[in-house]
Motif scaffolding. Structure first.
Motif, mmCIF file in Angstrom:
data_model
loop_
_atom_site.group_PDB
_atom_site.id
_atom_site.type_symbol
_atom_site.label_atom_id
_atom_site.label_comp_id
_atom_site.label_asym_id
_atom_site.label_seq_id
_atom_site.Cartn_x
_atom_site.Cartn_y
_atom_site.Cartn_z
ATOM 1 N N CYS A 1 0.874 -1.399 -0.179
ATOM 2 C CA CYS A 1 -0.028 0.102 0.032
ATOM 3 C C CYS A 1 0.778 1.284 0.004
ATOM 4 O O CYS A 1 0.220 2.166 -0.788
ATOM 5 C CB CYS A 1 -0.868 0.094 1.310
ATOM 6 S SG CYS A 1 -2.219 -1.231 0.973
ATOM 7 N N THR B 1 -5.165 3.003 -2.148
ATOM 8 C CA THR B 1 -4.144 2.207 -2.345
ATOM 9 C C THR B 1 -4.396 0.988 -2.853
ATOM 10 O O THR B 1 -3.569 0.200 -3.553
ATOM 11 C CB THR B 1 -3.479 1.782 -1.080
ATOM 12 O OG1 THR B 1 -4.360 1.201 0.141
ATOM 13 C CG2 THR B 1 -2.868 3.073 -0.396
ATOM 14 N N GLN C 1 1.620 2.972 -3.129
ATOM 15 C CA GLN C 1 0.575 3.681 -3.907
ATOM 16 C C GLN C 1 0.579 5.183 -3.348
ATOM 17 O O GLN C 1 -0.364 5.782 -3.765
ATOM 18 C CB GLN C 1 -0.783 3.114 -3.678
ATOM 19 C CG GLN C 1 -0.805 1.456 -4.387
ATOM 20 C CD GLN C 1 -0.705 1.580 -5.690
ATOM 21 O OE1 GLN C 1 -0.040 0.782 -6.548
ATOM 22 N NE2 GLN C 1 -1.245 2.672 -6.465
#
Ligand code: 5AD
Ligand code: SF4
Length: 469
Positions: free
Chosen positions: A113, A201, A116
């Motif tokens: 995550c 994300t 992102q």
């Protein structure tokens, strides 16, 4: 190079996703020699992604090592749900920087995550040029190519797409657990709760087809798996983005009919929980009586500002229905304290809710500001000290109910999926009840990997003790 932006990540998708099968470029198969270490942070979705990552790295020719200081390639599969998750990964990066000063050939990569987050990528470009590569969650399947590019070109590779790509099936997988298997059913989330970074994300909601999921489950049954854990940020939205008209209830029923001994699913958003789903869950004994149903707050005002789309009254109606219809149903939850401007009264409503629900398990958090989300811009008049105090007070109450729920099992017999020998208690095995309670018990090693009957002889806050019958 592809860099992510929050703005692009916020856009909704209109076109249907194309399903593609993963195919490793044959030239890359076992092309490299060396060792890897993969560090996983965060949720079960990340744990499962790591099972895919390991298999991809091993197809390239890398072998896993336990000690990251001995690895030729270190990859961090990161989480950004709260600030301290990001801090943990940055702390690890600090250690890796030192290691890289001694070992210039070390390859360091980031996925998951944090990859992102626009801000994280900016930081990496500005201050962490020594990091060799970043791969996003939407294009994880490109990991082998990205690593090959790093090795061949010796240049930093950042391949992160703000928006989800097509749905890639048949990724290789090296499962950690030989008895219980994670199965993704839906990726991403469209709920956009105001505090949550996940929709940014992990992208918009994309369901796998029932056909692909059932094929995977059949395969797992064939391999001897006793349990599947169906994964998604919001599994109850399963199927909504597909044109086939089926939903989570239909999927659960089809999987239940395969006769796999145990089916679990996480996580459920109350808003998408239908009566049809409750009926199917109640009808089949191999659907575990264990539901993770995050409530987040006991106050309607806070729920509204969180964008949760339900009131406490609606949550309780659902909660009561589940308890009434599914025999011995254990319900667990997530709760956030210290949401911007949470009043003492709001917090008291949360305590009141916990006292009513007596959750079997609860994950409790202090609100953490995530850049790019609406709640990060909300005014907040609650001090850190008050937030800490509320968390402590809440934990005391929830813990008391974990203990009470466990004590209620004293003297009863429970079904346990046996996972292995206990590391903490010599001579004991450990496993999980169908309600997801950890139990250490005396039994034969031949029971490992099976579901056995165990008598509960002691109850603690976090676990049970027992004796196999
Ligand atoms: N701060 C604190 N907790 C959060 N969660 C999600 N986002 C945040 C945040 N910004 C919690 C929610 C969710 C769980 C996975 O993490 O309770 O259900
Ligand atoms: Fe985040 Fe869950 Fe809300 Fe989706 S439903 S935005 S994952 S808290």
């Amino acid at each position: 190079m592809h860099l992510p932006t929050y703005k692009e990540a916020r856009t909704m998708n209109k076109k249907p996703y194309e399903r593609k099968a993963f195919l490793l470029n044959p030239e890359l198969k076992h092309r490299y020699q060396g060792t890897y270490h993969l560090k996983t942070y965060g949720c079960q979705m990340n744990e499962h992604d790591s099972e895919n990552i390991k298999a991809m790295l091993e197809e390239l020719g890398f072998l896993e090592v336990e000690d990251y200081e001995k690895a030729d390639l270190v990859l961090l599969n990161t989480c950004s749900i709260r600030e301290n998750a990001n801090n943990k990964a940055f702390g690890m990066l600090g250690r890796l920087k030192h290691l890289k000063e001694e070992n210039k050939g070390l390859i360091v990569g980031i996925c998951g995550c944090m990859a992102q987050e626009e801000k994280v990528i900016q930081d990496i470009l500005d201050k962490y040029q020594w990091i060799n590569f970043v791969v996003g969650t939407n294009n994880l399947y490109q990991l082998p190519e990205v690593i090959a590019k790093v090795i061949e070109s010796k240049q930093q590779q950042i391949e992160v797409y703000s928006r989800e790509q097509d749905l890639v099936e048949q990724l290789p997988v090296k499962r950690d657990n030989p008895y219980s298997a994670y199965v993704n059913i839906i990726y991403g989330c469209d709920k956009f709760c105001t505090y949550c970074i996940v929709p940014y994300t992990r992208g918009r909601q994309r369901s796998r087809t029932m056909e692909d999921i059932l094929n995977e489950v059949d395969h797992l049954i064939h391999e001897g798996y006793q349990e599947v854990i169906l994964l998604g940020q919001n599994v109850n939205a399963y199927g909504k983005d597909l044109a086939y008209g089926y939903d989570l209830a239909d999927l659960l029923e089809k999987i239940a009919l395969t006769k796999i001994p145990r089916i679990r699913f996480v996580t459920s958003h109350p808003w998408d929980f239908t009566d049809k789903m409750i009926d199917v869950i109640s009808k089949y004994n191999n659907i575990c009586p264990s539901i993770h149903l995050p409530v987040q707050s006991g106050s309607n005002q806070v729920l509204k500002r969180m964008g949760r789309r339900y009131t406490i009254e609606q949550y309780l109606t659902l909660f009561d229905k589940l308890k009434a219809k599914k025999k011995n149903c254990a319900i667990s939850t997530d709760i956030i304290v210290g949401f911007p401007n949470e009043t003492e009264e709001d917090f008291m409503d949360t305590l009141k809710l916990v006292e009513y629900c007596k959750f079997d398990n609860a994950f409790t958090f202090i609100f953490s500001k995530r850049e790019g989300t609406p709640a990060a811009k909300m005014k907040d008049n609650v001090s850190d000290e008050i937030k800490e105090k509320r968390l402590q007070q809440l934990n005391e109450v929830v813990n008391q109910y974990f203990l009470e729920n466990n004590q209620a099992l004293l003297g009863t017999t429970v079904d346990v999926l046996v996972m292995g020998t206990s590391e903490k208690k010599d001579g004991y095995l450990y496993g999980y009840t169908d309600t997801m309670k950890l139990i250490n018990f005396i039994g034969e090693k031949s029971m490992i990997g099976k579901i056995v009957r165990v008598e509960v002889i002691d109850a603690k806050t976090w676990s049970l003790d027992g004796r196999a019958l």
